[in-house]
Design a protein around this motif. Structure first.
Motif, PDB file in Angstrom:
ATOM      1  N   VAL A 409       0.858  -1.188   0.000  1.00 54.56           N
ATOM      2  CA  VAL A 409       0.000   0.000   0.000  1.00 54.56           C
ATOM      3  C   VAL A 409       0.892   1.234   0.000  1.00 54.56           C
ATOM      4  O   VAL A 409       1.767   1.370   0.876  1.00 54.56           O
ATOM      5  N   CYS A 410       0.698   2.112  -0.965  1.00 57.97           N
ATOM      6  CA  CYS A 410       1.477   3.354  -1.038  1.00 57.97           C
ATOM      7  C   CYS A 410       0.708   4.478  -0.346  1.00 57.97           C
ATOM      8  O   CYS A 410      -0.487   4.689  -0.606  1.00 57.97           O
ATOM      9  N   LEU A 411       1.397   5.173   0.561  1.00 59.82           N
ATOM     10  CA  LEU A 411       0.771   6.220   1.360  1.00 59.82           C
ATOM     11  C   LEU A 411       1.633   7.476   1.341  1.00 59.82           C
ATOM     12  O   LEU A 411       2.847   7.411   1.137  1.00 59.82           O
ATOM     13  N   PRO A 412       1.029   8.647   1.602  1.00 57.86           N
ATOM     14  CA  PRO A 412       1.823   9.884   1.698  1.00 57.86           C
ATOM     15  C   PRO A 412       2.608   9.987   2.993  1.00 57.86           C
ATOM     16  O   PRO A 412       3.573  10.751   3.087  1.00 57.86           O
ATOM     17  N   GLY A 413       2.210   9.258   4.024  1.00 58.71           N
ATOM     18  CA  GLY A 413       2.899   9.299   5.307  1.00 58.71           C
ATOM     19  C   GLY A 413       2.410   8.179   6.196  1.00 58.71           C
ATOM     20  O   GLY A 413       1.380   7.546   5.922  1.00 58.71           O
ATOM     21  N   LEU A 414       3.156   7.910   7.269  1.00 62.98           N
ATOM     22  CA  LEU A 414       2.805   6.842   8.207  1.00 62.98           C
ATOM     23  C   LEU A 414       2.410   7.433   9.547  1.00 62.98           C
ATOM     24  O   LEU A 414       2.920   8.489   9.956  1.00 62.98           O
ATOM     25  N   PRO A 415       1.513   6.760  10.267  1.00 63.11           N
ATOM     26  CA  PRO A 415       1.095   7.267  11.579  1.00 63.11           C
ATOM     27  C   PRO A 415       2.179   7.035  12.637  1.00 63.11           C
ATOM     28  O   PRO A 415       2.489   5.896  12.969  1.00 63.11           O
ATOM     29  N   ARG A 416       2.760   8.108  13.097  1.00 63.98           N
ATOM     30  CA  ARG A 416       3.765   8.055  14.157  1.00 63.98           C
ATOM     31  C   ARG A 416       3.352   9.010  15.263  1.00 63.98           C
ATOM     32  O   ARG A 416       2.753  10.056  15.005  1.00 63.98           O
ATOM     33  N   ARG A 424       1.009   1.099  15.849  1.00 65.69           N
ATOM     34  CA  ARG A 424       0.714  -0.189  15.216  1.00 65.69           C
ATOM     35  C   ARG A 424      -0.783  -0.409  15.011  1.00 65.69           C
ATOM     36  O   ARG A 424      -1.201  -0.985  14.005  1.00 65.69           O
ATOM     37  N   ALA A 425      -1.603   0.040  15.951  1.00 62.06           N
ATOM     38  CA  ALA A 425      -3.051  -0.128  15.785  1.00 62.06           C
ATOM     39  C   ALA A 425      -3.545   0.658  14.573  1.00 62.06           C
ATOM     40  O   ALA A 425      -4.392   0.183  13.801  1.00 62.06           O
ATOM     41  N   ALA A 426      -3.019   1.858  14.380  1.00 64.34           N
ATOM     42  CA  ALA A 426      -3.401   2.664  13.227  1.00 64.34           C
ATOM     43  C   ALA A 426      -2.924   2.029  11.930  1.00 64.34           C
ATOM     44  O   ALA A 426      -3.599   2.116  10.897  1.00 64.34           O
ATOM     45  N   LEU A 427      -1.759   1.374  11.966  1.00 61.10           N
ATOM     46  CA  LEU A 427      -1.262   0.678  10.776  1.00 61.10           C
ATOM     47  C   LEU A 427      -2.232  -0.425  10.347  1.00 61.10           C
ATOM     48  O   LEU A 427      -2.525  -0.584   9.152  1.00 61.10           O
ATOM     49  N   ARG A 428      -2.698  -1.194  11.319  1.00 62.26           N
ATOM     50  CA  ARG A 428      -3.620  -2.284  10.981  1.00 62.26           C
ATOM     51  C   ARG A 428      -4.924  -1.733  10.380  1.00 62.26           C
ATOM     52  O   ARG A 428      -5.472  -2.316   9.441  1.00 62.26           O
ATOM     53  N   HIS A 429      -5.379  -0.598  10.913  1.00 59.89           N
ATOM     54  CA  HIS A 429      -6.594   0.027  10.385  1.00 59.89           C
ATOM     55  C   HIS A 429      -6.381   0.480   8.942  1.00 59.89           C
ATOM     56  O   HIS A 429      -7.243   0.251   8.064  1.00 59.89           O
TER      57      HIS A 429
END
Length: 436
Positions: A409-416, A424-429
Motif C-alpha cells: 500500500v502506497c501512502l503519503p505518510g505513516l502514523p507516528r 501499530r493499531a493505526a497501521l492495521r486500520h
C-alpha cells in the motif's frame, strides 16, 4: 514569558531536597557557574541563577496538593514546571496537550516524576520515577556520552515523553545548557545548528531523515546525536554517517528514565538494532522467550495502578533482543508485533529493514491482517517513489517466502506519535481499509 523574581525567590538551601534531585543540581550549578547559560528558548536566555529564581517564583504560585501536578503546554511550560515542582518537592506529570492524563489512588512518597509511556501499543501507562532513578540515569548518560560545563544540548523532542524531559536532568547535573525547541521543525533545528554552539542533539529517525533531506551539514562542534524512540535502519545510518553526523543509536524507555544502552564507535561497526552495552550500573539479560530484562538504579518505582518490577528487581520488557559474547545488546523488535505467516514467525522489523533499503523508499511499516491461508497476511505500507512491482521483486530476492509482503500500500505518510514511534493499531486500520 519568563517571570522576573527577586533574589529572595532563589532556592533556599535549607529546603534542599536529597542530593540528586533536579532542584539540587540546579542550585549546585547556580553556585558554581551563576552566569552560565542554563536554558535558551525562542531567543530568551536564562542563566542558572535566573532559572532557579524563575522556578522559585513559579513554585510560589502553585496550588498545594498531595498528588502529582499535571501540566500540559509548550516545552517551556513543561521545563519551568519541572524545575518548580522539584523545588516544591511535589511530583510532576507532564502530559500531551491532546491526550489528557487520568489517575486515582495514592502516590508513593518517593515519586518525583510521573511520565506517560508512548502509547504506541495501546493506552499509555503512568510510570513513577524517583529522584534517585532520574539522577542515576543522568549520571550514567553523562559518562557514556560526555557532557560537561559549557556544552549545549538542543532539545527538540516532546517534553511529555522521557526522551525530551530527561535532557533537563542531564544538563543540570553537568552544568550544561539546554537549547529548547517547542517540537521539531527541520528549518529551525538547522538554523540553530548553524548559529549556536550545539554539542549534543536528540532525534528520532524520522527527524534525522528530514534533516538529511534539507542537505545541511552537521556543525564541527556537534559531538553526539542520540537516536532513539524508534528503529533506525541501516540505510539511514549509512546515509547520515556518510554526511558526517556523529550518531549514537540508543535503547531506552520511560521505565528506565530514558536511555539504558547506547552505541558508540567503541562497540565496533554498527549493524541494525545494535545499541551496545548497558550504561554503567545497569544489567541487561534475556528471558527464556527472548524478551529483554533490565535491572539497575535507573528503574522506575512502578506503574500507577500497580505492577512493573519483579520481586528480584528485574523489569521484563516487551522488547526482543540478543546479547553477544561481548555483552552488546541488539534489539530485534517488539514481542507483541510478531506475526505468524505460513507457519513461520515473521517480525515486522525483518521486512521493514529489507524494504527500507530499496531505492525510492522514504519510510515503511509492516503489519498483518487475518488470512485463512497465511494466518497473518503481510502488508507493507510504503512512503516514497518505489513502484509496487519493484518492491515485490526486491523482497522476492531477499526475503523467505512467508516474510514477503502479499499486499503493498502506497501512502503519503505513516502514523507516528510525537516520539517517532509507529502506531501499530493505526497501521492495521490503514491496511484493512486499503485492502478491503
Amino acid at each position: 514569558c519568563l517571570a522576573a523574581a527577586p533574589p529572595s525567590a532563589i532556592y533556599n538551601p535549607r529546603l534542599m531536597k536529597p542530593a540528586g534531585s533536579l532542584a539540587h543540581h540546579l542550585a549546585a550549578a547556580a553556585r558554581r557557574r551563576p552566569a552560565a547559560l542554563a536554558l535558551s528558548y525562542a531567543g530568551q536566555c536564562l542563566t542558572f541563577t535566573e532559572l532557579l529564581a524563575d522556578a522559585g517564583a513559579l513554585g510560589a504560585t502553585l496550588a498545594g496538593g498531595a498528588g502529582p501536578l499535571v501540566v500540559s503546554g509548550s516545552s517551556l511550560d513543561l521545563a519551568r514546571h519541572a524545575c518548580a515542582c522539584s523545588l516544591k518537592n511535589r511530583p510532576f506529570w507532564p502530559v500531551d496537550r491532546n491526550r489528557p492524563a487520568h489517575w486515582s489512588g495514592e502516590i508513593p512518597p518517593r515519586v518525583a516524576l510521573v511520565i506517560s509511556t508512548s502509547g504506541s501499543e495501546g493506552e499509555p501507562r503512568g510510570v513513577m520515577l524517583s529522584d534517585a532513578s532520574l539522577d542515576a540515569a543522568a549520571a550514567a548518560a553523562n559518562r557514556h556520552l560526555p557532557l560537561g560545563p559549557g556544552d549545549l544540548w538542543l532539545d527538540c523532542l516532546p517534553l511529555h515523553h522521557i526522551g525530551g524531559l530527561a535532557i533537563l536532568w542531564r544538563c543540570a547535573r553537568a552544568g550544561a545548557g539546554v537549547l529548547l525547541h517547542d517540537g521539531f521543525a527541520a528549518e529551525a533545528v538547522a538554523a540553530d545548528l548553524a548559529r549556536q554552539p550545539v554539542t549534543h542533539l536528540s532525534l528520532v529517525p524520522a527527524m534525522l531523515a528530514r534533516l538529511l533531506d534539507t542537505g545541511i551539514a552537521p556543525p564541527p562542534g556537534l559531538r553526539h546525536v542520540l537516536i532513539g524512540g524508534a528503529a533506525l535502519t541501516q540505510t539511514l545510518f549509512d546515509r547520515a554517517s556518510a554526511a558526517g553526523w556523529p550518531l549514537n543509536p540508543s535503547y531506552g524507555m520511560s521505565e528506565t528514565a530514558a536511555q539504558i544502552a547506547t552505541w558508540t564507535p567503541a562497540d565496533g561497526p554498527w549493524r541494525e538494532g545494535l545499541v551496545g552495552r548497558p550504561l554503567a550500573g545497569s544489567e541487561i539479560a534475556l528471558a527464556a522467550d527472548g524478551r529483554i530484562r533490565i535491572r539497575g538504579p535507573q528503574l522506575m518505582l512502578g506503574y500507577l495502578g500497580g505492577g512493573g518490577i519483579h520481586e528480584d528487581g528485574w523489569l521484563t520488557t516487551g522488547d526482543l533482543g540478543n546479547i553477544d559474547a561481548f555483552g552488546r545488546l541488539t534489539v530485534t523488535g517488539r514481542a507483541d508485533d510478531m506475526l505468524i505467516s505460513g507457519g513461520r514467525n515473521v517480525h515486522p522489523r525483518e521486512v521493514e529493514s529489507c524494504l527500507a533499503a530499496c531505492p525510492g523508499v522514504r519510510d515503511v511499516a509492516v503489519t498483518g491482517l487475518p488470512d485463512p491461508v497465511w494466518g497473518d497476511l503481510i502488508v507493507a505500507l510504503v512512503v516514497g517513489d518505489a513502484e509496487p512491482a519493484r518492491l515485490r521483486a526486491w523482497s522476492e530476492a531477499r526475503l523467505p517466502g512467508p516474510a514477503r509482503p502479499r499486499r503493498i500500500v502506497c501512502l503519503p505518510g505513516l502514523p507516528r506519535n510525537a516520539a517517532g514511534k509507529l502506531e501499530r493499531a493505526a497501521l492495521r486500520h490503514l491496511a484493512h481499509k486499503a485492502t478491503a
